[in-house]
Design an enzyme around this catalytic site. Structure first.
Site, PDB file in Angstrom:
ATOM      1  N   CYS A  85       0.742  -1.182  -0.029  1.00 58.10           N
ATOM      2  CA  CYS A  85       0.105  -0.055  -0.030  1.00 58.10           C
ATOM      3  C   CYS A  85       1.017   1.400  -0.116  1.00 58.10           C
ATOM      4  O   CYS A  85       1.434   1.522  -0.999  1.00 58.10           O
ATOM      5  CB  CYS A  85      -0.985   0.052   1.259  1.00 58.10           C
ATOM      6  SG  CYS A  85      -2.315   0.978   0.992  1.00 58.10           S
ATOM      7  N   HIS A 173      -3.714  -5.149   0.595  1.00 60.86           N
ATOM      8  CA  HIS A 173      -3.218  -5.665   2.090  1.00 60.86           C
ATOM      9  C   HIS A 173      -3.299  -7.222   1.823  1.00 60.86           C
ATOM     10  O   HIS A 173      -4.247  -7.729   2.157  1.00 60.86           O
ATOM     11  CB  HIS A 173      -4.147  -5.107   3.093  1.00 60.86           C
ATOM     12  CG  HIS A 173      -3.860  -3.670   3.220  1.00 60.86           C
ATOM     13  ND1 HIS A 173      -2.775  -3.010   3.891  1.00 60.86           N
ATOM     14  CD2 HIS A 173      -4.307  -2.399   2.868  1.00 60.86           C
ATOM     15  CE1 HIS A 173      -2.714  -1.809   3.858  1.00 60.86           C
ATOM     16  NE2 HIS A 173      -3.796  -1.368   3.244  1.00 60.86           N
ATOM     17  N   GLU A 175      -2.198  -8.948   4.076  1.00 57.87           N
ATOM     18  CA  GLU A 175      -1.840  -9.531   5.563  1.00 57.87           C
ATOM     19  C   GLU A 175      -3.323  -9.773   6.208  1.00 57.87           C
ATOM     20  O   GLU A 175      -3.589 -10.490   7.038  1.00 57.87           O
ATOM     21  CB  GLU A 175      -0.969  -8.684   6.361  1.00 57.87           C
ATOM     22  CG  GLU A 175      -1.650  -7.310   6.750  1.00 57.87           C
ATOM     23  CD  GLU A 175      -1.437  -6.179   5.700  1.00 57.87           C
ATOM     24  OE1 GLU A 175      -1.025  -6.825   4.539  1.00 57.87           O
ATOM     25  OE2 GLU A 175      -1.458  -4.844   5.643  1.00 57.87           O
TER      26      GLU A 175
END
Ligand code: XMP
Length: 517
Positions: A85, A173, A175
């Protein structure tokens, strides 16, 4: 304290809300991850010799005044770097690409189209997959230096690779759980690109930590404050394995502990670990100071001061101590300053021993400072701490003083302790203890009328509180079964003299807090 790992990923913290999650995901893939401040100089990065670097997201735009940045020289170290990001935007910005506010802010799920499915970063991914986006800016021109690897309908450059450097970027993202295949991407980065082999296990981590402590402590003495909680227990267990009888553990009985707490600390540390345990009985000192004090802030202050005083006196009795160990976790206190590589911010306000080591002239040992709570628990089990200690709910430093509303008195504390013990006992029996994050009883400073046998009573109210939470910043009240609550209520009213009414707290945080004070 830095621990030497053969394979280590440094995560540069640009202030993203997900930075801790990135670290955890990397460790779940059996590679050690350490969060560092974003402005860590390239020379220091070189010394730390990470296998790879991940640049986190950030609430900022790269064009904001004072937007966080990194030392551009890190891109020339030959170490693989993955920007996520903001991390990707900054990478492109610093290396000659162009970042602009997107036409529309993109927030939420998006469909990622992968152009280069044969790229090592994309290995094992389908051509189209769902990803989680949360950004205002995006890279609009990769400066001819980056190859686009994937796009979404609103973000033409959603993944990139630098053409000559091992530098990569993802606009989304990987994660978060909303990117269902994100762990494949992270695994590809770690295993295919950085060449990690995934040797990191709790067992080896425990061994390395103990070795490191041995070297640091040498023949000196260490003081370890025990609070009864899991963090300090894990620190003590590590220290005892590293330095045995050179370690002195101090446990302050402030008279505000729950039922059986001193006994359980003795059982674990004196009987099991054979530690040099100093239980300081300071009950009188605390309770005398608290007499008639009703203001919660005042209570906390008094307790904090007396604690330091008592701890200091006991520490002075331990001749030749050089170190003081604390169970600081990553989310607790994030140290800033030249010696630390950690990001600069101080978060925890409830820290009990804050500032104490410096005041007393000790060197600080914090073996857990890079870890998260669940990892500390895994470490505790690995070290042979009893499950009951490893899975304990958190308990505030000022103890029952914040749960005995109004003035704190011995008689009230005894009522509270009994009611609390019944509640916890029933939670264990019903296998609900680990279903909730924190549970306890509160004694209210009101009497209400009741009827017992033929007579009227005018007795106390106990409130039960149980919450579910991930981070204790927000919390939901736990929806415990009615039959269960009914059983607890009956037992408390029957068994605890002085209580004729039990209430269950059904407020969430916010707007309520977890403790009542
Ligand atoms: P609140 O009541 O603020 O609590 O929602 C959040 C978490 O912090 C704990 N807590 C404390 N812990 N010293 C501590 O060590 C304190 O003074 C203190 N006050 C609250 C609380 O038990 C919950 O887990």
């Amino acid at each position: 304290m830095s621990i030497h790992h053969d394979e280590r990923i440094l995560i540069f913290d640009f202030g993203a809300q997900y930075v801790q999650l990135i670290a955890r995901r990397v460790r779940e893939l059996h590679v050690f991850a350490q969060i560092v401040r974003a402005d860590l100089p390239a020379s220091r990065v070189k010394e730390l010799a990470p296998t790879g670097i991940i640049l986190s997201g950030s609430p900022h735009s790269v064009y904001d005044q004072g937007a966080p940045t990194c030392d551009p020289a890190i891109f020339d170290l030959g170490i693989p770097i993955l920007g996520l990001c903001y991390g990707m935007q900054l990478t492109c910005h610093l290396l000659g690409g162009q970042v602009k506010p997107a036409k529309e802010r993109e927030f939420g799920r998006a469909h990622l189209q992968i152009q280069k499915t044969d790229h090592p970063l994309m290995a094992g991914l389908p051509q189209e997959t769902t990803v989680w986006m949360s950004h205002g800016d995006q890279v609009i021109d990769a400066g001819g230096l980056f190859t686009p690897l994937a796009s979404t309908s609103t973000c033409p450059i959603a993944a990139v690779q630098h053409q000559t450097k091992p530098v990569y970027g993802l606009q989304f993202h990987p994660e978060v759980s909303h990117t269902p295949l994100g762990s494949i991407l992270l695994k590809n980065f770690l295993y295919q690109i950085c060449g990690c082999t995934g040797q990191w296990k709790m067992q080896s981590f425990v061994r390395e930590t103990i070795d490191e402590l041995k070297t640091r402590i040498g023949n000196d003495r260490v003081i370890c404050g025990l609070s009864g909680g899991v963090d300090s227990a894990v620190v003590a267990a590590l220290l005892i394995k590293a330095a045995g009888t050179q370690v002195a553990c101090i446990f302050v009985n402030n008279g505000l502990l729950r039922a059986g707490e001193v006994e359980s600390v003795r059982e674990t540390f004196e009987n099991h670990f054979k530690a040099d345990l100093h239980v300081v009985d300071a009950r009188e000192q605390f309770l005398n100071a608290l007499k008639g004090v009703t203001d919660p802030q005042q209570k906390r202050k008094l307790i904090g001061h007396i604690f330091i005083d008592v701890f200091q006196k006991e520490a002075k009795n331990i001749q030749g101590a050089r170190f003081l160990a604390q169970g600081t976790l990553y989310p607790d206190v994030i140290e800033s300053g030249a010696a630390a590589d950690g990001p600069a911010a101080t978060i925890k306000t409830h820290h009990n021993v804050g500032g104490l080591p410096e005041q007393l002239g000790f060197e600080l040992i914090e073996p857990l400072r890079d870890l998260f709570k669940d990892e500390v628990r895994a470490m505790g089990l690995e070290l042979g701490l009893p499950e009951s200690m490893v899975w304990r709910h958190p308990f505030p430093g000022p103890g029952l003083a914040v749960r005995c509303l109004g003035a704190v008195e011995e008689a009230k504390l005894n009522i509270l302790r009994q009611a609390d013990a019944i509640f916890l006992d029933e939670l264990h029996k019903a296998h609900l203890y680990r279903e909730v994050s924190q549970a306890f009883a509160v004694l209210l400073p009101v009497q209400t009328v009741g009827v017992m046998g033929d007579g009227r009573t005018y007795d106390s109210v106990v409130a039960l509180r149980a919450v579910k939470t991930d981070d204790f910043m927000t919390a939901d009240w736990a929806h415990l079964p009615h039959e269960f609550l009914s059983k607890v209520s009956t037992r408390i009213i029957n068994e605890v003299r002085g209580v004729n009414r039990v209430a269950y707290d059904i407020s969430s945080k916010p707007p309520a807090t977890i403790e009542w004070e």
